[in-house]
Design a protein around this motif. Structure first.
Motif, PDB file in Angstrom:
ATOM      1  N   UNK A   1       0.812  -1.223   0.000  1.00 53.94           N
ATOM      2  CA  UNK A   1       0.000   0.000   0.000  1.00 53.94           C
ATOM      3  C   UNK A   1       0.848   1.277   0.000  1.00 53.94           C
ATOM      4  N   UNK A   2       2.163   1.126  -0.125  1.00 51.82           N
ATOM      5  CA  UNK A   2       3.048   2.284  -0.187  1.00 51.82           C
ATOM      6  C   UNK A   2       3.618   2.707   1.154  1.00 51.82           C
ATOM      7  N   UNK A   3       3.115   2.162   2.246  1.00 46.27           N
ATOM      8  CA  UNK A   3       3.654   2.477   3.561  1.00 46.27           C
ATOM      9  C   UNK A   3       4.826   1.539   3.850  1.00 46.27           C
ATOM     10  N   UNK A   4       5.542   1.832   4.905  1.00 49.50           N
ATOM     11  CA  UNK A   4       6.649   0.958   5.294  1.00 49.50           C
ATOM     12  C   UNK A   4       6.633   0.760   6.797  1.00 49.50           C
ATOM     13  N   UNK A   5       7.244  -0.301   7.245  1.00 48.29           N
ATOM     14  CA  UNK A   5       7.388  -0.597   8.666  1.00 48.29           C
ATOM     15  C   UNK A   5       8.860  -0.867   8.929  1.00 48.29           C
ATOM     16  N   UNK A   6       9.370  -0.348  10.036  1.00 47.92           N
ATOM     17  CA  UNK A   6      10.766  -0.496  10.418  1.00 47.92           C
ATOM     18  C   UNK A   6      10.839  -1.311  11.705  1.00 47.92           C
ATOM     19  N   UNK A   7      11.760  -2.257  11.758  1.00 53.77           N
ATOM     20  CA  UNK A   7      11.870  -3.087  12.952  1.00 53.77           C
ATOM     21  C   UNK A   7      13.314  -3.476  13.202  1.00 53.77           C
ATOM     22  N   UNK A   8      13.619  -3.905  14.431  1.00 50.05           N
ATOM     23  CA  UNK A   8      14.990  -4.300  14.768  1.00 50.05           C
ATOM     24  C   UNK A   8      15.434  -5.503  13.938  1.00 50.05           C
ATOM     25  N   UNK A   9      16.720  -5.518  13.591  1.00 50.33           N
ATOM     26  CA  UNK A   9      17.268  -6.580  12.768  1.00 50.33           C
ATOM     27  C   UNK A   9      18.608  -7.030  13.331  1.00 50.33           C
ATOM     28  N   UNK A  10      18.785  -8.345  13.430  1.00 51.86           N
ATOM     29  CA  UNK A  10      20.089  -8.925  13.737  1.00 51.86           C
ATOM     30  C   UNK A  10      20.627  -9.491  12.436  1.00 51.86           C
TER      31      UNK A  10
END
Length: 127
Positions: free
Chosen positions: A18-27
């Motif tokens: 839908x054009x939005x983004x989500x950011x989350x922690x990454x190892x």
């Protein structure tokens, strides 16, 4: 467009349809040792783990079911599967990286086949 990372931490940005983004922690698990250990011995994971390079995974000796996303060299999702403990995931032909997260998490992030992700703010040696 090959990417090489070192073991560490960063952010995973998922570009939703839908054009939005989500950011989350990454190892990031880039060394042989870190990729081999992966999520073994854990009861949960905060965000996701990126195994690179990798084209397949297994869940032998894991304590939890996980979502697995196979990524091509441009970080586009090839396939997403949920794997119970004690399973062997077949390698994907075009896969260069694998994302792992707790079962059900990827659907909540909008991570589906065809989606693309970015890796940002990598700090090496913090894994």
């Amino acid at each position: 467009m090959g990417r090489r990372w070192r073991d560490g931490r960063g952010k995973l940005v998922v570009q939703r349809a839908d054009g939005t983004s989500v950011s989350l922690p990454l190892e990031i698990a880039a060394s042989y040792r870190a990729r081999t250990k992966g999520l073994l011995g854990r009861d949960s994971v905060d965000g996701a783990m990126l195994l690179s390079p990798a084209s397949g995974v297994h869940t032998f000796r894991m304590r939890m079911a996980i979502d697995v996303a196979y990524l091509d060299r441009r970080l586009r999702v090839i396939a997403v599967h949920t794997m119970k403990p004690g399973r062997l995931g077949l390698p994907r032909l075009r896969s260069r990286h694998v994302l792992e997260a707790e079962a059900g998490a990827m659907a909540g992030w909008g991570l589906v086949a065809g989606a693309s992700v970015r890796v940002e703010g990598v700090v090496s040696g913090a894994a």
